[in-house]
Scaffold this motif. Structure first.
Motif, PDB file in Angstrom:
ATOM      1  N   LEU A  10       0.834  -1.202   0.000  1.00 16.57           N
ATOM      2  CA  LEU A  10       0.000   0.000   0.000  1.00 16.57           C
ATOM      3  C   LEU A  10       0.867   1.249   0.000  1.00 16.57           C
ATOM      4  O   LEU A  10       2.009   1.210   0.459  1.00 16.57           O
ATOM      5  N   GLY A  11       0.297   2.338  -0.443  1.00 16.07           N
ATOM      6  CA  GLY A  11       0.984   3.621  -0.359  1.00 16.07           C
ATOM      7  C   GLY A  11       0.187   4.686  -1.074  1.00 16.07           C
ATOM      8  O   GLY A  11      -0.779   4.389  -1.781  1.00 16.07           O
ATOM      9  N   GLY A  12       0.585   5.907  -0.880  1.00 17.83           N
ATOM     10  CA  GLY A  12      -0.048   7.026  -1.569  1.00 17.83           C
ATOM     11  C   GLY A  12       0.499   7.172  -2.976  1.00 17.83           C
ATOM     12  O   GLY A  12       1.364   6.408  -3.417  1.00 17.83           O
ATOM     13  N   ALA A  13       0.003   8.174  -3.680  1.00 17.58           N
ATOM     14  CA  ALA A  13       0.489   8.463  -5.022  1.00 17.58           C
ATOM     15  C   ALA A  13       1.973   8.813  -4.954  1.00 17.58           C
ATOM     16  O   ALA A  13       2.407   9.562  -4.078  1.00 17.58           O
ATOM     17  N   ARG A  14       2.747   8.224  -5.838  1.00 14.21           N
ATOM     18  CA  ARG A  14       4.195   8.448  -5.949  1.00 14.21           C
ATOM     19  C   ARG A  14       4.945   8.076  -4.673  1.00 14.21           C
ATOM     20  O   ARG A  14       6.008   8.641  -4.372  1.00 14.21           O
ATOM     21  N   SER A  15       4.430   7.110  -3.936  1.00 12.21           N
ATOM     22  CA  SER A  15       5.100   6.664  -2.709  1.00 12.21           C
ATOM     23  C   SER A  15       6.197   5.649  -2.990  1.00 12.21           C
ATOM     24  O   SER A  15       7.015   5.355  -2.117  1.00 12.21           O
ATOM     25  N   GLY A  16       6.212   5.075  -4.203  1.00 12.99           N
ATOM     26  CA  GLY A  16       7.185   4.050  -4.547  1.00 12.99           C
ATOM     27  C   GLY A  16       6.633   2.643  -4.436  1.00 12.99           C
ATOM     28  O   GLY A  16       7.377   1.663  -4.532  1.00 12.99           O
ATOM     29  N   LYS A  17       5.323   2.516  -4.257  1.00  7.73           N
ATOM     30  CA  LYS A  17       4.719   1.198  -4.023  1.00  7.73           C
ATOM     31  C   LYS A  17       4.866   0.258  -5.213  1.00  7.73           C
ATOM     32  O   LYS A  17       5.171  -0.920  -5.037  1.00  7.73           O
ATOM     33  N   SER A  18       4.666   0.745  -6.420  1.00 12.99           N
ATOM     34  CA  SER A  18       4.781  -0.135  -7.593  1.00 12.99           C
ATOM     35  C   SER A  18       6.210  -0.596  -7.799  1.00 12.99           C
ATOM     36  O   SER A  18       6.459  -1.784  -8.041  1.00 12.99           O
ATOM     37  N   ALA A  19       7.170   0.315  -7.696  1.00 14.19           N
ATOM     38  CA  ALA A  19       8.575  -0.063  -7.865  1.00 14.19           C
ATOM     39  C   ALA A  19       8.990  -1.061  -6.779  1.00 14.19           C
ATOM     40  O   ALA A  19       9.718  -2.022  -7.058  1.00 14.19           O
ATOM     41  N   TYR A  20       8.511  -0.863  -5.560  1.00 11.13           N
ATOM     42  CA  TYR A  20       8.818  -1.795  -4.470  1.00 11.13           C
ATOM     43  C   TYR A  20       8.237  -3.178  -4.769  1.00 11.13           C
ATOM     44  O   TYR A  20       8.919  -4.195  -4.631  1.00 11.13           O
ATOM     45  N   ALA A  21       6.984  -3.213  -5.195  1.00  8.34           N
ATOM     46  CA  ALA A  21       6.341  -4.487  -5.522  1.00  8.34           C
ATOM     47  C   ALA A  21       7.064  -5.180  -6.678  1.00  8.34           C
ATOM     48  O   ALA A  21       7.229  -6.405  -6.670  1.00  8.34           O
ATOM     49  N   GLU A  22       7.513  -4.401  -7.645  1.00  5.53           N
ATOM     50  CA  GLU A  22       8.260  -4.976  -8.771  1.00  5.53           C
ATOM     51  C   GLU A  22       9.578  -5.583  -8.294  1.00  5.53           C
ATOM     52  O   GLU A  22       9.988  -6.642  -8.770  1.00  5.53           O
ATOM     53  N   ARG A  23      10.253  -4.936  -7.343  1.00  7.66           N
ATOM     54  CA  ARG A  23      11.490  -5.503  -6.787  1.00  7.66           C
ATOM     55  C   ARG A  23      11.201  -6.811  -6.058  1.00  7.66           C
ATOM     56  O   ARG A  23      11.958  -7.781  -6.181  1.00  7.66           O
ATOM     57  N   LEU A  24      10.111  -6.850  -5.288  1.00  5.71           N
ATOM     58  CA  LEU A  24       9.735  -8.097  -4.607  1.00  5.71           C
ATOM     59  C   LEU A  24       9.508  -9.217  -5.621  1.00  5.71           C
ATOM     60  O   LEU A  24       9.952 -10.351  -5.423  1.00  5.71           O
ATOM     61  N   ALA A  25       8.794  -8.889  -6.694  1.00 11.89           N
ATOM     62  CA  ALA A  25       8.514  -9.890  -7.728  1.00 11.89           C
ATOM     63  C   ALA A  25       9.818 -10.365  -8.375  1.00 11.89           C
ATOM     64  O   ALA A  25      10.028 -11.569  -8.546  1.00 11.89           O
ATOM     65  N   ALA A  26      10.685  -9.430  -8.721  1.00 10.41           N
ATOM     66  CA  ALA A  26      11.960  -9.794  -9.346  1.00 10.41           C
ATOM     67  C   ALA A  26      12.807 -10.655  -8.415  1.00 10.41           C
ATOM     68  O   ALA A  26      13.473 -11.594  -8.865  1.00 10.41           O
ATOM     69  N   ASP A  27      12.761 -10.353  -7.124  1.00  7.75           N
ATOM     70  CA  ASP A  27      13.547 -11.100  -6.145  1.00  7.75           C
ATOM     71  C   ASP A  27      12.948 -12.462  -5.802  1.00  7.75           C
ATOM     72  O   ASP A  27      13.579 -13.244  -5.084  1.00  7.75           O
TER      73      ASP A  27
END
Length: 184
Positions: A10-27
């Motif tokens: 979860l996060g607000g707009a431009r909080s970095g949530k999508s990039a964080y989730a993408e890193r989790l997926a990649a890892d």
């Protein structure tokens, strides 16, 4: 029953949530399928979608589920893969404010949410779900906007209850809200 591996970001707009989730997926070390819920309604939003797509590895699969998210999760479910859903916020907007202007009635809406709940409960894949946290501000003006904020809050609570891990992104920093219990 708690799914084997469901992470809610979860996060607000431009909080970095999508990039964080993408890193989790990649890892995860698993083949990843990115399940996008966005519908490009205008040129600016199409650019946002292109930006998200450009930063993902070319090896990732892609699925588009602006409305039929539960069916897409069930179809792609496999214990050897990682499914990344980005995001519930846009999926909910597609249900409550569809592009064709014909919103779902309450029973249809409830059926979609119940189906998503069932798909997440039954998932064997590693699943990462992204959503916005938008209920931290003032009560919005307008009945439709208040309904949207209320329904997203309810949906987020429901997914968080199912999740083994919940992380809130604040200014790009992950804050653990719920961690998977230690296994003996």
């Amino acid at each position: 029953m708690i799914p084997h591996d469901l992470t809610f970001v979860l996060g607000g707009a431009r909080s970095g949530k999508s990039a964080y989730a993408e890193r989790l997926a990649a890892d995860s070390g698993r083949p990843v399928t990115y399940i996008a819920t966005a519908h490009a309604a205008d040129a600016e939003f199409a650019r946002r979608i292109a930006h998200h797509r450009a930063r993902r590895p070319a090896s990732w699969g892609d699925a588009h589920a602006p409305v039929e998210l539960a069916d897409t999760l069930a179809r792609l479910d496999d214990p050897h893969v990682c499914l990344l859903v980005d995001c519930l916020t846009l999926w909910l907007a597609n249900l409550l404010c569809p592009a064709d202007g014909a919103p779902l009635d309450d029973a249809q809406y409830a059926a979609h949410v119940d189906a998503l709940d069932a798909a997440l409960r039954g998932a064997r894949a590693k699943v990462i779900v992204v959503s916005n946290e938008i209920g931290l501000g003032v009560v919005p003006l307008g009945e439709q906007t208040r309904r949207y904020v209320d329904e997203l809050g309810r949906l987020n609570q429901r997914v968080a209850a199912l999740a083994t891990r919940v992380t809130l992104l604040v200014a790009g920093l992950p804050v653990a809200i719920k961690a998977e219990p230690a296994r003996c």
